[in-house]
Design an enzyme around this catalytic site. Structure first.
Site, PDB file in Angstrom:
ATOM      1  N   ASN A 178      10.238  13.872   7.928  1.00  0.00           N
ATOM      2  CA  ASN A 178      10.405  15.094   8.227  1.00  0.00           C
ATOM      3  C   ASN A 178      11.988  15.407   8.819  1.00  0.00           C
ATOM      4  O   ASN A 178      12.645  16.329   8.714  1.00  0.00           O
ATOM      5  CB  ASN A 178       9.476  15.839   8.996  1.00  0.00           C
ATOM      6  N   GLU A 275       4.905   7.764  18.662  1.00  0.00           N
ATOM      7  CA  GLU A 275       5.028   9.234  18.753  1.00  0.00           C
ATOM      8  C   GLU A 275       4.294   9.707  17.548  1.00  0.00           C
ATOM      9  O   GLU A 275       4.687   9.737  16.643  1.00  0.00           O
ATOM     10  CB  GLU A 275       6.377   9.699  18.595  1.00  0.00           C
ATOM     11  N   CYS A 309       5.758  17.623  13.870  1.00  0.00           N
ATOM     12  CA  CYS A 309       4.521  16.937  14.671  1.00  0.00           C
ATOM     13  C   CYS A 309       4.148  17.866  15.981  1.00  0.00           C
ATOM     14  O   CYS A 309       2.947  17.747  16.399  1.00  0.00           O
ATOM     15  CB  CYS A 309       4.738  15.565  15.200  1.00  0.00           C
ATOM     16  N   GLU A 489      10.540   8.690  24.345  1.00  0.00           N
ATOM     17  CA  GLU A 489      11.623   8.903  23.509  1.00  0.00           C
ATOM     18  C   GLU A 489      12.499  10.010  24.392  1.00  0.00           C
ATOM     19  O   GLU A 489      12.053  10.797  24.848  1.00  0.00           O
ATOM     20  CB  GLU A 489      11.630   9.143  21.982  1.00  0.00           C
TER      21      GLU A 489
END
Length: 519
Positions: A178, A275, A309, A489
């Site tokens: 994505n 993640e 997400c 992150e």
């Protein structure tokens, strides 16, 4: 994802868009698509070719290899050979390379945006915002690199200890489709700032811009082998995870794949950052500004065709404003423009593949069977432009009369589908919001500052937005609770996941105190 406002990116001339459509480069699409030791190289042991389609048209964009064990080993060996030189540089020197790369991304923004649209099908203005954010991340870690350091402890008797922060070695990254350029930027920037070298496997659906990322790093002077890209499907990622020369894997993607990666890394005791997916809540209280709540809901559901997400897809609305909120949201959704991603007026581009589009539509059909009411959207659209006939375009969908036990409320759809759920009390909303195995993100819409912080403190999520959604400044960490993964992150927190600590104790006395030693 988004950090800056959108308006400056939307004011572009028709001529500018026309030039961009003509294409600024074709070399990025000609291959080869593996990038090892500073150059594009042909696969030496691909098991088969993978045809990559343009989501906007369904046409073949390029063909990539399904790289095998030898390709992976070649990339890892290149990274290991480069590690000694790269890790020996001072942080200030490494940071200069990242800052130069950030500038290069800004200079090539239009070219990169075009490639990102071809890869993903997202609207071009959105690709520009994404890529501008990637430049910010590179620049941020370019500045951080010189500050990566350890600690000094003064101990009794004049003794002291130094705690060094050292790089891990070769870091492997596996990315999602994505946000292809963003995903490699988020992983490579902190990894390189800390002195690691990097091997990246992008999604087989969006392979193009990751290679260009590697080329940009080489162009600004990063030594060959510091950044490498290998193409392939799941078997390639598995080979990377199991390679003994890899010290860490950072993965962005689905929960099932994340679980497989964690198991694959277990035997080698590799560090892992995951993640993963989410089914994030947004709590809309009655005192909110309805227009702002609708805008936040749209940011939290319909960017990148809903394939995000962190999307807040479970929207809990306080009952007194439910009707007005739904009407306003539906009106806004019906004004969204579905069509050519290269048209600057388009706000809904193409879903990544036909298979994924059909999966999203299946969720919507199942929701209706379980009692949800369709307020708008949820259909495949055939744009008027015949060139787009093979693309996978879905109209943004709003479902209401939803309940917590519905499949569409419990499972991550990863498409332009928002589910509306009514609530009566703050306590109820918090309990229901947390009643999920996921914990990636959450949103709170209210004018009451005390309530905003009271509620956000109780939500089980790695990031909570108050009166906004899907905003990711590079300075702040991002990651999940529960099944949404672990590790962080972005921000200074990411340094902990790309370094290891070494304690060096120094004895200053000329004689060691050793009770068990006898003359």
């Amino acid at each position: 994802m988004f950090r800056l406002g959108f308006s400056s990116f939307l004011i572009l001339s028709r001529q500018h868009i026309k030039i961009m459509k003509q294409g600024l480069t074709t070399t990025a699409l000609q291959g080869p698509f593996n990038y090892i030791n500073g150059e594009r190289v042909t696969s030496v042991d691909s098991t088969h070719d993978i045809k990559v389609s343009k989501p906007a048209t369904g046409e073949v964009l390029c063909t990539i290899p399904n790289s095998g064990q030898q390709d992976v080993d070649k990339a890892v060996q290149a990274a290991r050979a480069a590690f000694a030189q790269w890790s020996a540089l001072g942080g200030l020197e490494r940071g200069r390379f990242l800052i130069s790369a950030a500038q290069k991304v800004r200079e090539r923004l239009e070219e990169l945006a075009k490639l990102e649209v071809l890869d993903t099908g997202k609207p071009v203005w959105e690709a520009r915002v994404d890529l501008s954010g990637c430049a910010d991340y590179l620049e941020y870690y370019g500045g951080v690199a010189s500050t990566v350091g350890g600690l000094h402890y003064q101990l009794p008797g004049g003794n002291f200890a130094v705690v060094r922060r050292e790089p891990l070695g070769v870091v492997g990254g596996i990315g999602a489709w994505n946000y292809p350029f963003q995903t490699i930027s988020w992983k490579a920037a902190p990894a390189l700032a800390c002195g690691n070298t990097f091997v990246y496997k992008p999604s087989q659906f969006t392979p193009v811009t990751s290679v260009v990322f590697g080329e940009i790093l080489t162009e600004v002077g990063v030594p060959p082998g510091v950044v490498n890209v290998i193409q392939g499907a799941g078997s390639t990622g598995e080979a990377l995870c199991q390679h003994p020369g890899v010290a860490k894997i950072s993965f962005t993607g689905s929960v099932p794949t994340g679980q497989k990666i964690m198991k694959a890394c277990a035997d080698g005791m590799k560090r892992v950052t995951l993640e993963l997916g989410g089914k994030s809540p947004m709590l809309v209280f009655a005192d909110t500004d309805l227009t702002e709540a609708v805008k936040a809901t749209m940011l939290g559901n319909f960017l990148t065709q809903g394939q995000v997400c962190s999307n807040c897809t479970r929207v809990f609305v306080e009952r007194p404003i439910l009707k007005d909120f739904q009407e306003k949201l539906v009106t806004a959704c019906e004004k969204m423009v579905i069509g050519d991603p290269f048209d600057n007026e388009t706000t809904v581009g193409a879903t990544i593949t036909l298979e994924h589009a059909e999966k999203v539509l299946h969720y919507i059909d199942e929701a209706k069977k379980q009692g949800a009411r369709l307020l708008c959207g949820g259909k495949r659209i055939n744009p008027s432009d015949t060139k787009l006939a093979g693309g996978y375009y879905l109209s943004p969908c709003v479902l209401t009369d939803c309940h917590d036990d519905m499949t569409c409320v419990k499972e991550e759809i990863f498409g332009s589908v928002v589910t509306i759920l009514a609530f009566d009390t703050e306590e109820e909303a918090i309990a229901r919001a947390n009643s999920t195995p996921f914990g990636l993100a959450a949103g709170v819409m209210t004018k009451d500052l005390q309530r905003a912080h009271r509620v956000s403190a109780q939500l089980q999520a790695g990031i909570v937005w108050i009166n906004n959604c899907n905003v990711f400044p590079p300075e702040v960490p991002f990651g999940g609770y529960k099944m949404s993964g672990f590790g962080r992150e972005n921000g200074l927190a990411a340094l902990n996941d790309y370094t290891q600590l070494k304690t060096v104790y120094t004895e200053m006395s000329s004689k060691i105190d050793c009770p068990i030693y006898k003359e």
